[in-house]
Design a protein around this motif. Structure first.
Motif, short mmCIF file in Angstrom:
data_model
loop_
_atom_site.label_atom_id
_atom_site.label_comp_id
_atom_site.label_asym_id
_atom_site.label_seq_id
_atom_site.Cartn_x
_atom_site.Cartn_y
_atom_site.Cartn_z
N PRO A 213 18.17 28.24 -10.05
CA PRO A 213 17.71 26.91 -10.20
C PRO A 213 16.33 26.75 -10.62
O PRO A 213 15.46 27.76 -10.54
N GLU A 214 16.15 25.72 -11.58
CA GLU A 214 14.94 25.51 -12.16
C GLU A 214 13.65 25.34 -11.07
O GLU A 214 13.81 24.66 -10.17
N PRO A 215 12.71 26.27 -10.92
CA PRO A 215 11.70 26.04 -9.85
C PRO A 215 10.95 24.74 -10.13
O PRO A 215 10.75 24.32 -11.26
N GLN A 216 10.64 24.07 -8.97
CA GLN A 216 9.73 22.70 -8.95
C GLN A 216 8.42 22.97 -8.47
O GLN A 216 7.92 23.60 -7.54
N SER A 217 7.44 22.33 -9.15
CA SER A 217 6.19 22.29 -8.84
C SER A 217 5.34 21.24 -9.55
O SER A 217 4.21 21.57 -10.02
N GLY A 218 5.72 20.02 -9.17
CA GLY A 218 5.29 18.97 -9.55
C GLY A 218 6.08 17.90 -9.81
O GLY A 218 7.32 17.85 -9.52
N PRO A 219 5.65 16.55 -9.83
CA PRO A 219 6.56 15.34 -10.09
C PRO A 219 7.86 15.68 -10.92
O PRO A 219 7.69 16.31 -11.92
N GLU A 220 8.99 15.11 -10.71
CA GLU A 220 9.90 15.17 -11.62
C GLU A 220 9.77 14.58 -13.03
O GLU A 220 10.11 15.29 -13.92
N GLU A 221 8.96 13.69 -13.21
CA GLU A 221 8.83 13.38 -14.57
C GLU A 221 7.84 14.12 -15.25
O GLU A 221 7.71 13.78 -16.50
N ASP B 94 0.82 -0.96 -0.06
CA ASP B 94 -0.09 0.11 -0.10
C ASP B 94 0.86 1.24 0.26
O ASP B 94 1.19 1.75 0.99
N HIS B 95 1.20 1.67 -1.18
CA HIS B 95 2.14 2.95 -1.09
C HIS B 95 1.75 3.75 -2.40
O HIS B 95 1.31 3.04 -3.54
N THR B 96 2.01 4.72 -2.41
CA THR B 96 1.98 5.74 -3.75
C THR B 96 3.25 5.31 -4.38
O THR B 96 4.46 5.22 -3.59
N ARG B 97 3.55 6.16 -5.54
CA ARG B 97 4.74 6.12 -6.69
C ARG B 97 5.58 6.88 -5.72
O ARG B 97 5.39 7.85 -5.25
N PRO B 98 7.04 6.39 -5.60
CA PRO B 98 7.96 7.30 -5.03
C PRO B 98 8.61 8.23 -5.66
O PRO B 98 8.45 8.24 -7.01
N GLU B 99 9.22 9.31 -5.34
CA GLU B 99 9.73 10.46 -5.89
C GLU B 99 11.08 10.14 -6.50
O GLU B 99 11.80 9.37 -6.21
N GLY C 69 17.63 0.92 -3.40
CA GLY C 69 18.18 1.92 -4.23
C GLY C 69 17.87 3.24 -4.38
O GLY C 69 16.44 3.25 -4.06
N THR C 70 18.23 3.90 -5.46
CA THR C 70 17.83 5.30 -5.66
C THR C 70 16.91 5.21 -6.79
O THR C 70 17.26 4.72 -7.93
N VAL C 71 15.77 5.71 -6.67
CA VAL C 71 14.82 5.84 -7.69
C VAL C 71 14.84 6.80 -8.79
O VAL C 71 15.28 7.82 -8.78
N LYS C 72 14.84 6.21 -10.16
CA LYS C 72 14.95 6.99 -11.22
C LYS C 72 13.63 6.51 -12.26
O LYS C 72 12.99 5.34 -11.98
N TYR C 73 13.29 7.40 -13.07
CA TYR C 73 12.21 6.72 -14.11
C TYR C 73 12.50 7.07 -15.41
O TYR C 73 13.30 7.94 -15.93
N PHE C 74 12.18 6.03 -16.21
CA PHE C 74 12.17 5.93 -17.70
C PHE C 74 10.72 5.75 -18.27
O PHE C 74 10.45 4.38 -18.23
N ARG C 75 10.32 6.45 -19.11
CA ARG C 75 9.18 6.24 -19.71
C ARG C 75 8.08 5.61 -18.66
O ARG C 75 7.50 4.49 -18.90
N GLU D 169 14.57 9.16 -4.38
CA GLU D 169 14.19 8.83 -3.05
C GLU D 169 14.91 7.50 -3.21
O GLU D 169 15.37 6.69 -3.96
N TRP D 170 15.36 7.12 -1.78
CA TRP D 170 15.99 5.84 -1.50
C TRP D 170 14.80 5.08 -1.24
O TRP D 170 14.12 5.14 -0.22
N LEU D 171 14.56 3.94 -1.97
CA LEU D 171 13.43 2.92 -1.82
C LEU D 171 14.04 1.49 -1.59
O LEU D 171 14.82 0.98 -1.95
N THR D 172 13.19 1.05 -0.54
CA THR D 172 13.51 -0.51 -0.34
C THR D 172 12.23 -1.15 -0.85
O THR D 172 10.96 -0.89 -0.42
N ILE D 173 12.17 -2.42 -1.31
CA ILE D 173 11.40 -3.06 -2.27
C ILE D 173 11.79 -4.58 -1.62
O ILE D 173 12.73 -4.94 -1.43
#
Length: 749
Positions: free
Chosen positions: A534-542, A49-54, A116-122, A57-61
């Motif tokens: 720096p580029e302003p952030q206001s939303g998910p990285e992806e 039960d979790h939302t998608r990681p940022e 490990g550290t989360v990254k997103y690809f597609r 983020e360091w994620l344990t699965i």
């Protein structure tokens, strides 16, 4: 191991090395560790039960390998291993380079833990060369595990400690139906946290409860001790549910107890009573107003008047729509205080806003603000301005006016908080845009009253706050609301403009030119100043789109393009204050057609002839911020137009936010949309001095009934026992949840 008390240092209980590691998580005592609760759970054969990681983020699965492929690298010689893992809820891809040894271990069907550290690809979650370990799968008596060095070493240490201290061997933990996973880092793995928690729980006596048995039964709550044990080591789904509900109530009770202490302690303070003075400056300004006050302004004025007349300090939050007339209401309250012989201070977050308040008030009052001058009206006062960038001579003169009482109203920035600023007789403090200031900062001015008296206190915000949030983040203040806009305020039409369609962008600038041709003025707002920002952030990285346009880039593009024949000026926070004020004054006089700016014009700026607001890269701003910016137009005789230019994808959270702004002019509705998309911890800056929130269970938006119940109980306890001397479990609860350094300000109450 001896019995462990909540206040014991972890170094005494676990030893120096494990304690040192846990301190990197901000955890240093037994109580803090027990309140460092799991982020999520992995259930055997069920989705986690979790939302998608940022990203980052360091994620344990914990899951099962469904696919394992050796893939030839394109750019250089060699292969890498691509492993697909599922936890029945999410699919993860992990890549390993130089996989000669591990390719025989990480095979389909194996049950694994990876970190490990989360990254997103597609839109696919990627872990590049994560830590890994093959988990016992129904074989809890495993003596040797296979995995990367970090995790297997942790496993071996935890197994040894578990056996030494008579706890459960870690291997047995992996065979549980429900596995807790903690917020972890590369330095501290989730199983190290679990191992520490198990050892502490095995030797921790029952935790004292802040509620009596009757209070628990009335609310259907389990004890705090049972909740802490169940949240870390649940046997069933119901364990997690009932434990979370109790811990949610504890968080609400801790916050409401602190706020009740502030409220009740404040009632013992003395303030200068300021009743209405017939024929004073307040009455004179009312007589001069060229319009009638709205019903809302009249009602709020009466609420403020009743508070000011008392000998106890007013503590009130005034929230209202953009342009609802808060400044005028607060000015009338200030004049009432001046009529009674006291001074007022208004604290603004920026020099631009402070200067705007100063100009607006002087303009409203005219000769009523010319105290000491030949042209002054009878009984006139003086309005002083104090900012950090003032020249020495002007600063000295202002400080003299303040300390002698010549200045009845002092407008300033953080410069007002400096020790050298002494008031003759401070009777009222007004804080504009409260969210920009911490609790300690606002308390500095509360301590500047004369003869031990505390000034009255008014907080203003144009960012509407849902009731549950106001009751929590500002629970020590009474609340007044201004929803009604003054008569004559013009409607504002808002549209979203995709920047990928050049013909639409061209139309934005031609539409702005049409307004200028009609004799009106335009704001163009950008999210950053220059290339080094720096580029302003206001939303998910992806959701990141192309690089944003800076003020400098946009200014240069406009003066050499669509506004080449116009009077264009640039405004941002790095400019000298004199230059900023000169540009704002020129814009106010109509001598500038287009103002290209950052958000320094976000609040308080009032130029009735400005009708168009173009916000570039609008997806980089929050909902409430966009609503604030939009409120700068439509303040005169002509309707307002707001154009939100964006590179956000059509299907994205960012585009949802922009469409919500375009669809509604109701700031209260938009505030809820905004808060639903933000971390709720941000809301507690006013309570917790800008620190990160330690709330893990309570939702300030959803849990209205729990918050109200906790508020009533806290008021009941604190009214009889302000310092909680006879309620030590409740005092421990407050310390455990809000952490002592976050509520230091209570010492000042």
């Amino acid at each position: 191991m001896i019995e462990a008390a909540l206040s014991d240092a972890l170094s005494e209980v676990l030893g120096p090395k494990p304690a040192e590691k846990l301190e990197t998580l901000g955890v240093s005592t037994v109580g803090e560790l027990l309140r460092y609760t799991p982020r999520r759970y992995v259930r055997r054969g069920r989705a986690s039960d979790h939302t998608r990681p940022e990203p980052g983020e360091w994620l344990t699965i914990v899951g099962r390998i469904t696919r394992s492929d050796l893939i030839q690298m394109r750019s250089r010689r060699g292969q890498f291993l691509k492993v697909t893992v599922t936890d029945d809820h999410e699919v993860y891809e992990a890549s390993f380079f130089n996989p000669r040894f591990i390719k025989n271990q990480l095979r389909p069907g194996a049950r694994v833990m990876m970190a490990g550290t989360v990254k997103y690809f597609r839109d696919q979650i990627q872990l590049s060369h994560p830590e890994w370990m093959i988990l016992p799968d129904g074989e809890p008596e495993v003596e040797h595990v296979v995995g990367s060095k970090m995790l297997t070493e942790i496993y071996a240490v935890e197994e040894e400690i578990g056996r030494e201290h008579g706890g459960h061997p870690l291997a047995a933990m992996f065979d549980r139906d429900i596995l807790p996973l903690y917020p972890a880092t590369k330095q501290v793995q989730t199983w190290e946290i679990l191992g520490a928690v198990r050892r502490v729980l095995d030797h921790c006596p029952p935790i004292p409860d802040a509620l009596t048995e009757q209070q628990r039964v009335e609310r259907g709550l389990i004890s705090t001790d049972e909740a802490i044990r169940k949240i870390h080591l649940p046997e069933t789904e119901d364990d997690v549910k009932v434990a979370s509900y109790r811990l949610k109530f504890d968080e609400a009770l801790a916050i409401q107890t602190v706020l009740a202490q502030r409220r009740i302690a404040g009632r013992a303070d003395a303030a200068p009573p300021c009743p209405h003075v017939p024929g004073g400056l307040e009455d004179k300004l009312r007589e001069r107003l060229p319009f009638q006050l709205t019903e809302g302004q009249l009602t709020v004025g009466e609420e403020l008047g009743e508070d000011l007349a008392r000998a106890q300090p007013m503590s009130r939050l005034l929230q209202g729509e953009v342009g609802s007339g808060k400044t005028l209401v607060s000015l009338l309250a200030m004049l009432r205080v001046v009529d009674n012989g006291h001074q007022c201070a208004i604290l603004a977050p920026t020099e631009v806003l402070a200067a705007q308040h100063h100009r607006t008030m002087k303009k409203m009052l005219g000769d009523l603000a010319e105290g000491g001058e030949l042209t002054a009206a009878e009984g006139a006062t003086r309005i002083a301005l104090l900012t950090g960038s003032m020249k020495t001579k002007g600063r000295r003169e202002t400080l003299l006016d303040v300390v002698t009482g010549n200045a009845g109203i002092v407008v300033g920035t953080h410069a007002l908080l400096e020790e050298k600023v002494e008031f003759f007789d401070l009777g009222l403090v007004v804080v504009d845009e409260q969210h920009r200031f911490g609790v300690e900062q606002r308390d500095v001015l509360r301590s500047r009253g004369r003869d031990g008296r505390v000034p009255h206190f008014l907080v203003m915000t144009a960012t509407p706050i849902p009731r549950t949030v106001a009751m929590t983040a500002f629970g020590d203040l009474e609340t007044s609301v201004l929803r009604e806009l003054p008569r004559g305020r013009q409607p504002i039409m808002t549209s979203v403009v995709p920047m990928s369609r050049q013909n639409w962008v061209d139309r934005v600038w031609s539409r702005a030119n049409e307004e200028i041709d009609a004799g009106r003025q335009v704001y163009v707002v950008c999210s950053r100043i220059g290339d080094d920002d720096p580029e302003p952030q206001s939303g998910p990285e992806e959701e990141k789109g192309p690089k944003t346009r800076s003020v400098i880039e946009q200014y240069e593009a406009l003066v050499s393009g669509p506004f080449a024949h116009r009077r264009v000026e640039m405004l941002h926070g790095r400019m000298a204050p004199d230059e900023k004020n000169a540009i704002m004054d020129a814009f106010g006089r109509g001598e500038v057609d287009v103002l290209v700016s950052t958000t320094v014009i976000e609040v308080g700026v009032d130029v009735p002839n400005a009708t168009t607001m173009v916000i570039v890269d609008a997806d980089r701003f929050g909902v409430s911020q966009l609503h604030q910016l939009r409120g700068r137009v439509g303040r005169g005789r002509h309707a307002g137009l707001c154009l939100l230019m964006t590179n956000a994808k059509d299907v994205s959270q960012s585009m949802q936010r922009l469409r919500a702004v375009a669809a509604s002019n109701d700031g209260f509705e938009l505030a809820r949309v905004d808060l639903e998309q933000r971390r709720e911890g941000d809301l507690l800056g006013s309570l917790q001095s800008g620190q990160n929130s330690s709330l893990r269970f309570l939702s300030l938006l959803e849990d209205v009934e729990i918050i109200e119940d906790a508020r009533g109980l806290a008021e009941e306890v604190v009214s009889e026992d302000l310092t909680l001397l006879d309620h030590s479990p409740l005092a421990d609860l407050v310390d455990g949840i809000l952490v002592p350094h976050k509520i230091k300000y209570l010492d000042k109450s």
